[in-house]
Motif scaffolding. Sequence first.
Motif, PDB file in Angstrom:
ATOM      1  N   GLY A   1     -58.122 -25.005  -7.668  1.00 13.04           N
ATOM      2  CA  GLY A   1     -58.043 -25.371  -9.081  1.00 13.04           C
ATOM      3  C   GLY A   1     -58.556 -26.769  -9.347  1.00 13.04           C
ATOM      4  N   ALA A   2     -58.340 -27.225 -10.566  1.00 11.58           N
ATOM      5  CA  ALA A   2     -58.808 -28.546 -10.994  1.00 11.58           C
ATOM      6  C   ALA A   2     -57.814 -29.628 -10.570  1.00 11.58           C
ATOM      7  CB  ALA A   2     -58.997 -28.570 -12.496  1.00 11.58           C
ATOM      8  N   HIS A   3     -58.362 -30.724 -10.044  1.00 10.30           N
ATOM      9  CA  HIS A   3     -57.554 -31.864  -9.611  1.00 10.30           C
ATOM     10  C   HIS A   3     -58.267 -33.155  -9.993  1.00 10.30           C
ATOM     11  CE1 HIS A   3     -56.269 -28.665  -6.885  1.00 10.30           C
ATOM     12  NE2 HIS A   3     -55.159 -29.343  -6.681  1.00 10.30           N
ATOM     13  N   THR A   4     -57.487 -34.211 -10.180  1.00 11.59           N
ATOM     14  CA  THR A   4     -58.047 -35.560 -10.250  1.00 11.59           C
ATOM     15  C   THR A   4     -57.792 -36.179  -8.882  1.00 11.59           C
ATOM     16  OG1 THR A   4     -57.503 -35.740 -12.592  1.00 11.59           O
ATOM     17  CG2 THR A   4     -57.970 -37.800 -11.416  1.00 11.59           C
ATOM     18  N   VAL A   5     -58.861 -36.649  -8.233  1.00 11.28           N
ATOM     19  CA  VAL A   5     -58.760 -37.201  -6.886  1.00 11.28           C
ATOM     20  C   VAL A   5     -59.516 -38.530  -6.815  1.00 11.28           C
ATOM     21  CG1 VAL A   5     -58.567 -34.930  -5.799  1.00 11.28           C
ATOM     22  CG2 VAL A   5     -60.813 -35.980  -6.030  1.00 11.28           C
ATOM     23  N   SER A   6     -59.161 -39.322  -5.812  1.00 13.31           N
ATOM     24  CA  SER A   6     -59.900 -40.552  -5.500  1.00 13.31           C
ATOM     25  C   SER A   6     -60.338 -40.464  -4.045  1.00 13.31           C
ATOM     26  CB  SER A   6     -59.013 -41.788  -5.656  1.00 13.31           C
ATOM     27  OG  SER A   6     -58.672 -41.997  -6.987  1.00 13.31           O
ATOM     28  N   ASP A   7     -61.603 -40.665  -3.786  1.00 14.82           N
ATOM     29  CA  ASP A   7     -62.056 -40.708  -2.400  1.00 14.82           C
ATOM     30  C   ASP A   7     -61.384 -41.883  -1.703  1.00 14.82           C
ATOM     31  OD1 ASP A   7     -63.739 -38.490  -2.523  1.00 14.82           O
ATOM     32  OD2 ASP A   7     -65.464 -39.690  -3.158  1.00 14.82           O
TER      33      ASP A   7
ATOM     34  N   LYS B   1     -57.464 -38.766  -2.001  1.00 21.22           N
ATOM     35  CA  LYS B   1     -56.059 -38.776  -2.419  1.00 21.22           C
ATOM     36  C   LYS B   1     -55.949 -37.953  -3.691  1.00 21.22           C
ATOM     37  CE  LYS B   1     -52.269 -41.745  -3.947  1.00 21.22           C
ATOM     38  NZ  LYS B   1     -51.862 -43.119  -4.250  1.00 21.22           N
ATOM     39  N   TYR B   2     -54.961 -37.062  -3.720  1.00 23.37           N
ATOM     40  CA  TYR B   2     -54.694 -36.286  -4.928  1.00 23.37           C
ATOM     41  C   TYR B   2     -53.935 -37.158  -5.922  1.00 23.37           C
ATOM     42  CZ  TYR B   2     -55.947 -31.920  -2.563  1.00 23.37           C
ATOM     43  OH  TYR B   2     -56.616 -30.919  -1.907  1.00 23.37           O
ATOM     44  N   ILE B   3     -54.508 -37.349  -7.089  1.00 24.98           N
ATOM     45  CA  ILE B   3     -53.878 -38.134  -8.146  1.00 24.98           C
ATOM     46  C   ILE B   3     -53.109 -37.210  -9.099  1.00 24.98           C
ATOM     47  CG2 ILE B   3     -54.263 -39.768 -10.033  1.00 24.98           C
ATOM     48  CD1 ILE B   3     -55.036 -40.832  -7.223  1.00 24.98           C
TER      49      ILE B   3
ATOM     50  N   GLU C   1     -52.742 -27.495 -12.198  1.00 20.79           N
ATOM     51  CA  GLU C   1     -51.980 -26.258 -12.090  1.00 20.79           C
ATOM     52  C   GLU C   1     -50.599 -26.560 -11.510  1.00 20.79           C
ATOM     53  OE1 GLU C   1     -54.040 -23.012 -10.272  1.00 20.79           O
ATOM     54  OE2 GLU C   1     -55.946 -23.620 -11.168  1.00 20.79           O
ATOM     55  N   GLN C   2     -49.578 -25.952 -12.090  1.00 20.87           N
ATOM     56  CA  GLN C   2     -48.202 -26.210 -11.677  1.00 20.87           C
ATOM     57  C   GLN C   2     -47.982 -25.931 -10.193  1.00 20.87           C
ATOM     58  OE1 GLN C   2     -46.072 -27.667 -13.781  1.00 20.87           O
ATOM     59  NE2 GLN C   2     -44.596 -27.832 -12.136  1.00 20.87           N
ATOM     60  N   SER C   3     -48.593 -24.889  -9.671  1.00 22.19           N
ATOM     61  CA  SER C   3     -48.391 -24.516  -8.267  1.00 22.19           C
ATOM     62  C   SER C   3     -48.989 -25.529  -7.290  1.00 22.19           C
ATOM     63  CB  SER C   3     -48.994 -23.139  -7.997  1.00 22.19           C
ATOM     64  OG  SER C   3     -50.398 -23.176  -8.164  1.00 22.19           O
ATOM     65  N   GLN C   4     -49.818 -26.429  -7.767  1.00 23.05           N
ATOM     66  CA  GLN C   4     -50.483 -27.409  -6.905  1.00 23.05           C
ATOM     67  C   GLN C   4     -49.898 -28.819  -7.038  1.00 23.05           C
ATOM     68  OE1 GLN C   4     -52.889 -26.326  -4.659  1.00 23.05           O
ATOM     69  NE2 GLN C   4     -52.126 -24.378  -5.443  1.00 23.05           N
ATOM     70  N   LYS C   5     -48.864 -28.987  -7.842  1.00 24.92           N
ATOM     71  CA  LYS C   5     -48.261 -30.301  -8.101  1.00 24.92           C
ATOM     72  C   LYS C   5     -47.749 -30.980  -6.830  1.00 24.92           C
ATOM     73  CE  LYS C   5     -48.461 -30.687 -12.654  1.00 24.92           C
ATOM     74  NZ  LYS C   5     -49.185 -31.781 -13.283  1.00 24.92           N
ATOM     75  N   TYR C   6     -47.380 -30.205  -5.807  1.00 25.02           N
ATOM     76  CA  TYR C   6     -46.867 -30.790  -4.558  1.00 25.02           C
ATOM     77  C   TYR C   6     -47.889 -31.688  -3.866  1.00 25.02           C
ATOM     78  CZ  TYR C   6     -49.580 -27.561  -1.652  1.00 25.02           C
ATOM     79  OH  TYR C   6     -50.603 -26.884  -1.027  1.00 25.02           O
ATOM     80  N   LYS C   7     -49.167 -31.554  -4.213  1.00 26.49           N
ATOM     81  CA  LYS C   7     -50.223 -32.358  -3.591  1.00 26.49           C
ATOM     82  C   LYS C   7     -50.334 -33.765  -4.195  1.00 26.49           C
ATOM     83  CE  LYS C   7     -53.193 -28.376  -2.719  1.00 26.49           C
ATOM     84  NZ  LYS C   7     -54.474 -27.765  -3.105  1.00 26.49           N
ATOM     85  N   GLU C   8     -49.793 -33.968  -5.370  1.00 27.42           N
ATOM     86  CA  GLU C   8     -49.938 -35.253  -6.050  1.00 27.42           C
ATOM     87  C   GLU C   8     -49.396 -36.392  -5.191  1.00 27.42           C
ATOM     88  OE1 GLU C   8     -49.982 -33.749 -10.673  1.00 27.42           O
ATOM     89  OE2 GLU C   8     -48.198 -34.794  -9.946  1.00 27.42           O
ATOM     90  N   GLY C   9     -50.196 -37.427  -5.025  1.00 25.07           N
ATOM     91  CA  GLY C   9     -49.812 -38.582  -4.226  1.00 25.07           C
ATOM     92  C   GLY C   9     -50.033 -38.402  -2.729  1.00 25.07           C
ATOM     93  N   LYS C  10     -50.538 -37.231  -2.316  1.00 25.55           N
ATOM     94  CA  LYS C  10     -50.782 -36.944  -0.899  1.00 25.55           C
ATOM     95  C   LYS C  10     -52.259 -37.193  -0.567  1.00 25.55           C
ATOM     96  CE  LYS C  10     -46.597 -35.044  -0.524  1.00 25.55           C
ATOM     97  NZ  LYS C  10     -46.101 -35.093  -1.867  1.00 25.55           N
ATOM     98  N   PHE C  11     -52.554 -37.211   0.736  1.00 26.07           N
ATOM     99  CA  PHE C  11     -53.890 -37.562   1.206  1.00 26.07           C
ATOM    100  C   PHE C  11     -54.494 -36.457   2.067  1.00 26.07           C
ATOM    101  CE2 PHE C  11     -51.466 -41.357   0.541  1.00 26.07           C
ATOM    102  CZ  PHE C  11     -52.357 -42.261  -0.027  1.00 26.07           C
ATOM    103  N   ILE C  12     -55.774 -36.220   1.889  1.00 26.80           N
ATOM    104  CA  ILE C  12     -56.549 -35.330   2.761  1.00 26.80           C
ATOM    105  C   ILE C  12     -57.397 -36.206   3.674  1.00 26.80           C
ATOM    106  CG2 ILE C  12     -58.551 -33.774   2.823  1.00 26.80           C
ATOM    107  CD1 ILE C  12     -56.111 -32.258   2.054  1.00 26.80           C
ATOM    108  N   LEU C  13     -57.283 -35.962   4.995  1.00 23.69           N
ATOM    109  CA  LEU C  13     -58.160 -36.603   5.971  1.00 23.69           C
ATOM    110  C   LEU C  13     -58.954 -35.505   6.666  1.00 23.69           C
ATOM    111  CD1 LEU C  13     -55.794 -39.250   7.622  1.00 23.69           C
ATOM    112  CD2 LEU C  13     -57.555 -39.641   5.892  1.00 23.69           C
ATOM    113  N   GLU C  14     -60.258 -35.666   6.718  1.00 27.52           N
ATOM    114  CA  GLU C  14     -61.117 -34.664   7.335  1.00 27.52           C
ATOM    115  C   GLU C  14     -61.055 -34.779   8.857  1.00 27.52           C
ATOM    116  OE1 GLU C  14     -64.421 -33.180   5.605  1.00 27.52           O
ATOM    117  OE2 GLU C  14     -64.246 -34.234   3.704  1.00 27.52           O
ATOM    118  N   ARG C  15     -60.822 -33.644   9.519  1.00 22.44           N
ATOM    119  CA  ARG C  15     -60.614 -33.611  10.969  1.00 22.44           C
ATOM    120  C   ARG C  15     -61.774 -34.204  11.744  1.00 22.44           C
ATOM    121  NH1 ARG C  15     -59.106 -35.152  14.919  1.00 22.44           N
ATOM    122  NH2 ARG C  15     -59.057 -34.021  16.861  1.00 22.44           N
TER     123      ARG C  15
END
Length: 110
Positions: A64-70, A83-85, A89-103
């Motif tokens: 879905g749609a997200h606001t993120v910062s590299d 970083k998920y800002i 979508e309500q089901s994706q709210k748990y990602k807010e404030g979390k970070f994705i690091l590429e393996r």
Amino acid sequence: MGMCYRRYLAGERIYGCSGCKTHLATIHSMISRAFTGQHGRAYLFENVVNVVEGEPDDRTMTTGAHTVSDIYCVKCNTTLGWKYIHAYEQSQKYKEGKFILERNLLVDVQ
């Protein structure tokens, strides 16, 4: 420009930047290994250190749609993930404030 101070992490498994081995996160702050980044597998982390955030950007992703910062390594400026800002979508709210690091941009550091 002033000096850049980096945090050093302790623990059984530490993930670092593949470019310069700067500490980024520990295994204990990892939430999930089941994510995909721009270049393959990625991990979701609760906390990361020694990164600089870019400007927020709205992106449409597979979930879905997200606001993120590299996020970039504070030492060598390698793009590491994002970083998920905000999740629209309500089901994706748990990602807010979390970070994705590429393996493929991480190394084990000890």
